[in-house]
Enzyme design. Structure first.
Site, PDB file in Angstrom:
ATOM      1  CB  SER B  11     -28.523  10.146  12.966  1.00 35.89           C
ATOM      2  OG  SER B  11     -29.142   9.052  12.378  1.00 35.89           O
ATOM      3  CG  HIS B  38     -32.484  10.212  13.389  1.00 33.08           C
ATOM      4  ND1 HIS B  38     -31.759  10.621  12.305  1.00 33.08           N
ATOM      5  CD2 HIS B  38     -33.264  11.267  13.727  1.00 33.08           C
ATOM      6  CE1 HIS B  38     -32.099  11.872  12.002  1.00 33.08           C
ATOM      7  NE2 HIS B  38     -32.998  12.292  12.856  1.00 33.08           N
ATOM      8  CG  ASP B 131     -33.457  15.567  11.285  1.00 31.45           C
ATOM      9  OD1 ASP B 131     -33.986  16.675  11.067  1.00 31.45           O
ATOM     10  OD2 ASP B 131     -33.835  14.806  12.193  1.00 31.45           O
TER      11      ASP B 131
END
Ligand SMILES: C[S@@+](CC[C@H](N)C(=O)[O-])C[C@H]1O[C@@H](n2cnc3c(N)ncnc32)[C@H](O)[C@@H]1O
Lengths: 279, 188
Positions: B11, B38, B131
């Site tokens: 991310s 992301h 995540d």
């Protein structure tokens, strides 16, 4: 890649048995849905509904039909928004509507309508383009709770900002707020938007074609089907459209894998809008 | 067991980290590489264009139902989850966001663990959320190989730390070591 033979896991066996049971007892057919995503959602159902195993879900749903609606909410995905992918709606407005205008009466099928977001988007677009009075909409889904929500046309007010922005980007020439009234934390869409809409329980997997449509909009439904099932459904769309009728699908979906693709020509390729061949 | 798929999740700071690892992969890399970064949902996918010129492998946006090919890097499209099927094809879905993200790393990793078991290599790199942690745990639990960017060397340590906490079997490595570990797979 080398194909190592991995024996089927117990979970995979249980999933297959559950899907068979749902089909044989309730005639809901998820056997040819994309399996990785179904598995993920069934494992979520197991945890969230509080069962020890997929087999336990199977036993429960076979003996107690009140479990079925809850399970359907896991097996079907109710993610939607109004004017989702605004460029799709803009292409309908700018490229498809001019053809639709040439017909004295129109039939539009929104297949897999979820809570109605796509239906109301089209209904508003058709009203803006002056086609509303000559159009019948058919909104179908397999999830009865979704159909009830679609019929009600009520959305949480906090979603309206996104819907409004999407509507604007789609080239809308009314204000979205002309079409709903705010009631506390909810937006209640105008009844007139569905006065020429028939809502019905219809499965793309197990039910027959719908007749003589001029436009079918079926977005983000095919993505959940395996290739074989996609093939069937594309055939069904071909049968349901008038010659020269239009089919719009989701931005990550394609007709490429279907044997029926040759019935269609690209119309707006980037927006996945196709046209049924004249012959 | 030979590698069937490499899955990578990252991310914040991810583009930089990937710029080290992906271009280092040799043209004859024997497995498909699937990447979740992301990205904001309404953005066009800039990642493919960014990496296509830098990499020796083919780089593309993952398409629904597409068969996985070795030596190809697949990026998840914005606003869709990326999964793999046991048949070795790609599946996209527009299910709810997971960990506030769509695409979510957990979704990719869990499906890869399920489809490819011990043939899965999962790599979690820099990022500012959790995540990937559950996903990497699933990869390790299925007998796959878990790799985490050493938190102290990551631009944002949160995601690698969470992944290591959830999956103690995973190996912490600096980016150069990740490159070497991947190259070593080629030899196997
Ligand atoms: C992800 S939603 C898509 C909603 C909307 N079309 C959109 O694009 O925003 C998928 C919908 O398809 C419905 N569906 C799933 N299987 C179906 C089937 N066999 N026949 C008709 N609808 C189905 C689900 O209940 C759900 O409402």
């Amino acid at each position: 890649m080398d194909a190592e033979v991995v024996s089927e896991s117990i979970e995979d066996i249980e999933i297959q048995l559950l899907l068979d049971a749902l089909y044989r007892h309730y005639h809901y057919d998820f056997r040819h849905y994309a399996r990785a995503s179904i598995k993920r959602r069934l494992l979520q159902a197991r945890t969230q509904l509080g069962y020890d195993s997929i087999s336990a879900i199977q036993s429960a749903v076979l003996h107690d039909e009140t479990i079925l609606p809850r399970l359907l909410n896991f097996l079907t995905v109710q993610v939607s928004e109004m004017f989702r992918d605004p460029s799709y709606f803009r292409a309908l407005r700018e490229k498809v509507v001019p053809h639709l205008r040439t017909y004295p009466s129109l039939k539009v099928w929104v297949a897999g309508c979820s809570h109605g977001e796509e239906l109301y988007s089209l209904s508003i677009l058709f009203a803006e383009e002056g086609l509303a009075d000559r159009t019948m909409f058919y909104a179908t889904d397999i999830n009865p709770a979704a159909l009830r929500a679609a019929q009600a046309g009520v959305y949480p007010l906090d979603r309206i900002r996104l819907f409004t922005e999407n509507h604007r980007l789609s080239g809308g020439h009314s204000s979205l707020s002309d079409h709903y009234t705010a009631n506390y934390d909810r937006a209640v869409f105008d009844k007139s938007l569905r006065k020429r809409t028939v809502f019905s329980d219809h499965s793309l997997v197990t039910d027959a074609a719908f007749g003589e449509m001029h436009l079918i909009s079926c977005r983000n439904v095919l993505i959940y089907f395996d290739r074989e099932l996609q093939d069937r459904v594309v055939g069904l769309f071909g049968e349901s459209l008038v010659r020269g009728g239009f089919l719009g699908i989701g931005s990550k979906e394609s007709l490429r894998f279907s044997a029926h693709a040759n019935q269609f020509a690209d119309f707006v390729r980037t927006e996945r809008i196709y046209r049924r061949n004249a012959r | 067991m030979s590698v069937r798929a490499v899955v990578i999740g990252t991310s914040a700071g991810g583009v930089q980290a990937l710029s080290h690892v992906l271009p280092a992969l040799p043209a004859d890399f024997p497995a498909p590489v699937l990447v979740v970064v992301h990205v904001p949902p309404r953005r066009k996918n800039a990642l493919v264009a960014l990496f296509a010129n830098k990499c020796q492998l083919a780089v593309k946006e993952a398409e629904d139902k597409e068969p996985l090919a070795p030596g190809t890097i697949y990026f998840a499209p914005p606003d869709y989850h990326l999964l793999v099927e046991t048949s070795g094809t790609i599946a996209l879905s527009s299910d709810e966001a997971v960990n506030y993200s769509r695409p979510a790393i957990d979704v990719l990793f869990e499906s890869a663990a399920d489809a490819f078991g011990p043939g899965t290599v999962g790599i979690v790199m820099t990022g500012a959320n959790y995540d990937g942690a559950q996903g990497l745990r699933a990869v390790c639990a299925a007998g796959g190989h878990g790799i985490v960017q050493t938190p102290a060397t990551a631009e944002v340590a949160t995601m690698p730390e969470a992944a290591l906490a959830a999956c103690p079997d995973a190996q912490a490595m600096r980016l150069e070591e990740i490159e070497h570990a991947l190259e070593a797979m080629l030899a196997r």
